[in-house]
Design a protein around this motif. Sequence first.
Motif, mmCIF file in Angstrom:
data_model
loop_
_atom_site.group_PDB
_atom_site.id
_atom_site.type_symbol
_atom_site.label_atom_id
_atom_site.label_comp_id
_atom_site.label_asym_id
_atom_site.label_seq_id
_atom_site.Cartn_x
_atom_site.Cartn_y
_atom_site.Cartn_z
ATOM 1 N N ASP A 1 0.830 -1.206 0.000
ATOM 2 C CA ASP A 1 0.000 0.000 0.000
ATOM 3 C C ASP A 1 0.862 1.254 0.000
ATOM 4 O OD1 ASP A 1 -2.232 -1.559 -0.023
ATOM 5 O OD2 ASP A 1 -2.587 -1.456 2.140
ATOM 6 N N ALA A 2 1.985 1.196 0.745
ATOM 7 C CA ALA A 2 2.883 2.363 0.798
ATOM 8 C C ALA A 2 3.508 2.614 -0.572
ATOM 9 C CB ALA A 2 3.961 2.135 1.859
ATOM 10 N N ASP A 3 3.906 1.514 -1.230
ATOM 11 C CA ASP A 3 4.507 1.671 -2.564
ATOM 12 C C ASP A 3 3.483 2.179 -3.567
ATOM 13 O OD1 ASP A 3 7.040 0.981 -1.807
ATOM 14 O OD2 ASP A 3 6.884 -1.120 -2.420
ATOM 15 N N ARG A 4 2.242 1.763 -3.431
ATOM 16 C CA ARG A 4 1.199 2.259 -4.350
ATOM 17 C C ARG A 4 1.038 3.774 -4.182
ATOM 18 N NH1 ARG A 4 -1.543 -1.625 -6.908
ATOM 19 N NH2 ARG A 4 -1.443 -3.754 -6.061
ATOM 20 N N ALA B 1 2.815 9.273 -6.448
ATOM 21 C CA ALA B 1 3.678 10.458 -6.374
ATOM 22 C C ALA B 1 4.693 10.456 -7.503
ATOM 23 C CB ALA B 1 4.387 10.496 -5.016
ATOM 24 N N LEU B 2 5.207 9.272 -7.845
ATOM 25 C CA LEU B 2 6.165 9.160 -8.962
ATOM 26 C C LEU B 2 5.513 9.599 -10.265
ATOM 27 C CD1 LEU B 2 8.808 8.239 -10.328
ATOM 28 C CD2 LEU B 2 7.846 5.920 -10.387
ATOM 29 N N LEU B 3 4.283 9.185 -10.477
ATOM 30 C CA LEU B 3 3.567 9.586 -11.697
ATOM 31 C C LEU B 3 3.443 11.105 -11.768
ATOM 32 C CD1 LEU B 3 0.712 6.903 -11.835
ATOM 33 C CD2 LEU B 3 2.903 6.891 -13.030
ATOM 34 N N GLY B 4 3.174 11.725 -10.620
ATOM 35 C CA GLY B 4 3.091 13.178 -10.583
ATOM 36 C C GLY B 4 4.426 13.821 -10.904
ATOM 37 N N ARG B 5 5.508 13.222 -10.410
ATOM 38 C CA ARG B 5 6.851 13.755 -10.694
ATOM 39 C C ARG B 5 7.169 13.628 -12.185
ATOM 40 N NH1 ARG B 5 10.594 17.077 -11.118
ATOM 41 N NH2 ARG B 5 12.752 16.366 -10.958
ATOM 42 N N ILE B 6 6.805 12.504 -12.765
ATOM 43 C CA ILE B 6 7.058 12.311 -14.212
ATOM 44 C C ILE B 6 6.275 13.341 -15.021
ATOM 45 C CG2 ILE B 6 6.730 10.724 -16.155
ATOM 46 C CD1 ILE B 6 7.293 8.440 -14.199
ATOM 47 N N LEU C 1 12.754 2.826 -11.003
ATOM 48 C CA LEU C 1 12.505 4.267 -10.910
ATOM 49 C C LEU C 1 11.755 4.594 -9.619
ATOM 50 C CD1 LEU C 1 11.514 5.226 -14.568
ATOM 51 C CD2 LEU C 1 13.711 5.561 -13.413
ATOM 52 N N LEU C 2 10.857 3.692 -9.208
ATOM 53 C CA LEU C 2 10.141 3.886 -7.977
ATOM 54 C C LEU C 2 11.110 3.894 -6.783
ATOM 55 C CD1 LEU C 2 7.400 4.128 -6.531
ATOM 56 C CD2 LEU C 2 7.299 1.616 -6.483
ATOM 57 N N ALA C 3 12.099 2.991 -6.827
ATOM 58 C CA ALA C 3 13.096 2.931 -5.743
ATOM 59 C C ALA C 3 13.953 4.187 -5.728
ATOM 60 C CB ALA C 3 13.965 1.688 -5.928
ATOM 61 N N VAL C 4 14.334 4.666 -6.922
ATOM 62 C CA VAL C 4 15.126 5.901 -6.992
ATOM 63 C C VAL C 4 14.330 7.065 -6.422
ATOM 64 C CG1 VAL C 4 16.200 7.566 -8.559
ATOM 65 C CG2 VAL C 4 16.519 5.113 -8.945
ATOM 66 N N TYR C 5 13.049 7.125 -6.802
ATOM 67 C CA TYR C 5 12.197 8.232 -6.336
ATOM 68 C C TYR C 5 12.056 8.203 -4.816
ATOM 69 C CZ TYR C 5 8.134 11.229 -5.698
ATOM 70 O OH TYR C 5 7.288 12.229 -5.268
ATOM 71 N N LYS C 6 11.930 7.015 -4.236
ATOM 72 C CA LYS C 6 11.773 6.900 -2.778
ATOM 73 C C LYS C 6 12.991 7.471 -2.050
ATOM 74 C CE LYS C 6 10.142 2.988 -1.200
ATOM 75 N NZ LYS C 6 9.910 1.528 -1.059
ATOM 76 N N LYS C 7 14.164 7.296 -2.640
ATOM 77 C CA LYS C 7 15.387 7.808 -2.001
ATOM 78 C C LYS C 7 15.552 9.308 -2.219
ATOM 79 C CE LYS C 7 18.113 3.574 -1.943
ATOM 80 N NZ LYS C 7 19.384 2.917 -2.324
ATOM 81 N N ASP C 8 15.233 9.751 -3.475
ATOM 82 C CA ASP C 8 15.418 11.180 -3.764
ATOM 83 C C ASP C 8 14.528 11.567 -4.943
ATOM 84 O OD1 ASP C 8 16.146 13.773 -4.249
ATOM 85 O OD2 ASP C 8 18.232 13.330 -4.767
ATOM 86 N N PRO C 9 13.383 12.189 -4.708
ATOM 87 C CA PRO C 9 12.462 12.575 -5.790
ATOM 88 C C PRO C 9 13.099 13.508 -6.820
ATOM 89 C CG PRO C 9 11.369 12.705 -3.670
ATOM 90 C CD PRO C 9 12.825 12.492 -3.376
#
Length: 646
Positions: free
Chosen positions: A510-513, A518-523, A588-596
């Motif tokens: 659920d946290a990753d979802r 948020a990743l989609l918003g960043r893209i 990309l999700l893992a990269v975003y979690k560390k640094d958006p």
Amino acid sequence: MANTNAEQFEFKAEVSKLLNIITHSLYTNREIFLRELVSNASDALDKLRFEQSRGAEVAAPDLPLQISITMDEDAGTITVADTGLGMTHDELMENLGSIGKSGSEDFINKLAEAASESKAEGSADATSIIGRFGVGFYSVFMVADTVTVTTRPYIPGQHAYSWISDGAGTFSVQALEPDADAPERGTRVTLHLREDAREYLNKNRLEQIIKTHSNFVAFDILLDDEKVNTTPALWREPKFQITPEQYNEFYTFQTLDTEAPLDVIHFSVDAPVQFTSLSFIPKRRSDLYQLSQGEYGLDLYVRRVLITKNFRELIPEYLGFLEGLVDTEDLPLNISRETLQENILIRKIASTVTKQTLSHLTTMAEKEPEKYAEFWEAHGPVFKHGYADFGNREKFGPLLRFNSSHHEDKSGLTSLDEYIGRMKENQNAVYYIAGTSREAIALNPHTEMFRSKGLEVLYLYEPIDEFVLETLGTYKEKQLQAAEQVKPEDLDAFPDVDEAAKTQAPELSDADRSTLDALLGRIKEILGERVTDVRVSARLTTSPAVLVSPDGSISSHMQKIMRTLQNETEPPQKAMELNPDHPLVRNLLAVYKKDPQDAYLSTAVEQLFESSLLLEGYLTDPYAMVERINSLLEKSSGWYLEVKGE
């Protein structure tokens, strides 16, 4: 010796003006004079043969029915002679004394009247008579400054007469003495050529004119005692008597193609227009009929005489691969024979030729599929233009052929009927996708959900293919639909047939979802107005990303064509969909979690976007993409060595 007391006459019907029009304006090609003289000679021979069939006594009955053409270079003359009906004094006055008076026209009218009064058996068919307007003869004054006509009627014991004119408004007629140089029967026309027309004092030149315009006249044409028209009018023969070798020989004569035709279409029609058509389908596409240059059409003959070569009005553009001719019996021509009056008969002939050709192709497709496949390979690109022929849509649709996902390679062809026969239960659409090659289509992310469902997709390689299917819209109550316009939920009714082909990845927490959103918003922030939206995809199984057009818009391939025509270079705005189970997206999700704001994230997103543009043919700046790829390779190779070193 000749009687020197010649009668002098003036032409009727304001002849000075009319002759000036005929000899200087009416005809665009001076060589037509020979065609007209040969046609008149053929008429005279036909009329004589008709009289003979009625049992009439004729002078010099042993004379062969033929046309003779001779030249005298020293005297500067050309003579065209026939052994036909000939003319009396009164007929000379009627036929050559006034413009617009046609003996042939009168003869046909009288024949029709006689036929209505008497149904006598054995009457000869006079439909081969060519002349209709009585002015063709005067084309001789385009090349001659003086013309002498010497004629003797077919009735035994008749006088011979001569007619002489310089075309300036007067003519003379005189009876000839029995010992005068005159035909035993028939007519001899001698042209004293102008200086600027002496090119026709050449045997090869005259032979070329005869073969072009009069090669199929029913009577022998002798040029300096040598027969010129050696090829028969094959289309006039009964089909069951013609051998394939004869068809091939005629095709070679007409087209100069050394290879035998793929097929022959030969038919005759009696109503509403009487005509015969003989056309051939060449084995290979010829550069000689480039449609953009209008170089296509069937040759139009009227009673064996060529009227117009490559007459486009006889066939639609999409049948431009046909080589052949149409010969009609009752087509009205205009006064010069060189062009046709606009009339409904031409349209009726064209309609019949089109329907007969489509019926022939239908029979070929059903009974000789291998031959039809050869036809499609050679002429399909031209034939596809028939999508705009709405009147023949029912015959056109079944003749279409496409490669599809059903085949193992590009050589396979399927019809719309065969596709429908393989459709899954409850499938209501025929799906298609366009691309430059089978390999390009295989890489298109829009095909993935069809592969996962085991649904066949037609592959369209030519730009016109989509115009064809979009114009048809439906076929036998099945919608013709571009694959990328299909929504994933539209295929929910079909079970997956290849689960192994899907990207395998653990379920997102659920946290990753939440982080994925948020990743989609960043893209979307990175790509800005270049995309309308960034969202999770339900259509992808193996690719990381795809660009999707808005609902109701045309396909990507069609968009590209239309934008090219409008000189628009910027790619259209689309939504970008990501496959959440693809390893790249998970990374990309893992990269975003560390640094958006990680720079690598921006680089990877740009690369994903431009890769999607490249697949759709919209990438306008490959240099930036190449530089980015090289940078990524440099970094990834260093990371790879570090991993290998461990």
